[in-house]
Design an enzyme around this catalytic site. Structure first.
Site, short mmCIF file in Angstrom:
data_model
loop_
_atom_site.label_atom_id
_atom_site.label_comp_id
_atom_site.label_asym_id
_atom_site.label_seq_id
_atom_site.Cartn_x
_atom_site.Cartn_y
_atom_site.Cartn_z
CE LYS A 1 -3.15 -2.43 3.18
NZ LYS A 1 -3.10 -2.64 4.51
N1 GLU Z 1 -3.62 -7.70 9.00
C1 GLU Z 1 -2.57 -8.65 8.14
C2 GLU Z 1 -2.42 -7.63 6.88
O1 GLU Z 1 -3.04 -6.95 6.42
C3 GLU Z 1 -3.27 -9.91 7.87
C4 GLU Z 1 -3.17 -10.67 9.02
C5 GLU Z 1 -3.71 -12.19 8.89
O2 GLU Z 1 -4.30 -12.61 7.88
O3 GLU Z 1 -3.15 -12.99 9.68
O4 GLU Z 1 -1.39 -8.06 6.38
#
Ligand code: GLU
Length: 298
Positions: free
Chosen positions: A265
């Site tokens: 991002k």
């Molecule tokens: N919040 C994490 C991310 O956006 C993903 C976490 C997970 O899938 O365990 O990379």
């Protein structure tokens, strides 16, 4: 048979890109194939990075992609108590300490170690230097006094002690398969050193929040990118210490930029919203990320 529970867990730090689309769509496809449920969890535990406008755009993008999920979504920022209870449990096992080193002090401690040993300081699987842990053995009263005086600090896991307590660990990796036998992977949490469990701006760091939430939400199948493959070792360690069940893991391929780097991002990689505005359809997105047409997945 129990109904499989999947989850897509974006961090609202930026808009969704094609890598997220792949992850969300694989979750939805696997749930459709297995009659499973799909949950969405907004990983906004780090207040310094999360933005409500990104949460809105993420949910819009999921609606547009046709990913159906149960409501309400779980927002990590609303569950500090759950993480505090898990931290208390780890602390009761004597596995948590307060670390007060600033980034500059950490870098200086590492440079001093490298000069002493004449070799590079070890790095974790993501390439970050391990925490030098010079304050791990600070007496509790002294650490409590410093914290009481307002010195900023993080809570870290005493990794060596934790690993000794639980012994060898593994996880079951199922890749794309829903019902195959799975492959037993050896988990090496020690490779991550004394990970942060909670910090100044977050009641829980990613590793702790993710295991607590997956268990509380009854997640049976974690489908996520291979960038989190080695982190699974830390998750298995925390699950074992906290007495939480181990989900089945499915780590999928990553979508890479033209230069071979993982989409990000922060580098402004191909945002879904921009593709959508340029007239792309969901079928186009599926095609770009290498998924079969929706009709052939059900
Ligand atoms: N919040 C994490 C991310 O956006 C993903 C976490 C997970 O899938 O365990 O990379």
């Amino acid at each position: 048979m129990t109904v499989p529970v999947f989850r897509f867990a974006p961090s609202p730090n930026g808009p969704l890109h094609l890598g997220h689309a792949l992850s969300a769509l694989i979750n939805a496809d696997m749930a459709a194939r297995s009659g499973g449920r799909v949950l969405v969890r907004i990983e906004d535990v780090d207040a310094t990075r999360a933005r409500p406008e990104y949460e809105r755009s993420i949910l819009d993008d999921l609606d547009w992609l046709g990913v159906r999920y149960e409501k309400p979504v779980r927002r990590q920022s609303e569950h500090a108590d759950d993480y505090a209870a898990a931290l208390d449990r780890l602390a009761a096992l004597g596995l948590v300490y307060r670390s007060f080193l600033s980034r500059t002090e950490i870098a200086a401690a590492i440079a001093a170690e490298e000069a002493r040993n004449g070799g590079p300081w070890p790095r974790d699987p993501d390439g970050a230097p391990l925490y030098p842990a010079v304050d791990r053995d600070r007496p509790d009263e002294e650490a409590a006094a410093l914290a009481g005086a307002g010195r900023p600090h993080a809570l870290r896991l005493d990794m060596m002690k934790a690993v000794q307590l639980v012994g060898p660990l593994s996880w079951q990796e199922f890749g794309d398969s829903l019902d195959g036998p799975g492959e037993t992977m050896t988990a090496d949490p020690a490779a991550w050193g004394d990970v942060v469990l909670a910090g100044k701006f977050a009641p829980a760091a990613y590793h702790l929040a993710v295991v607590v939430d997956d268990a509380l939400q009854g997640v049976t199948d974690v489908v996520r990118g291979r960038d989190l493959y080695f982190a699974t070792a830390v998750h298995r360690l925390l699950q074992t210490l906290l007495g939480l069940p181990a989900p089945r893991y499915h780590h999928h391929r990553l979508i890479v930029d033209i230069d071979g780097r993982k989409l990000s991002k922060s580098r402004g990689s191909a945002g879904l919203a921009a593709l959508r505005k340029s007239g792309a359809t969901v079928a186009d997105v599926r095609h770009i990320v290498g998924l079969p047409d929706r009709n052939s997945t059900q």
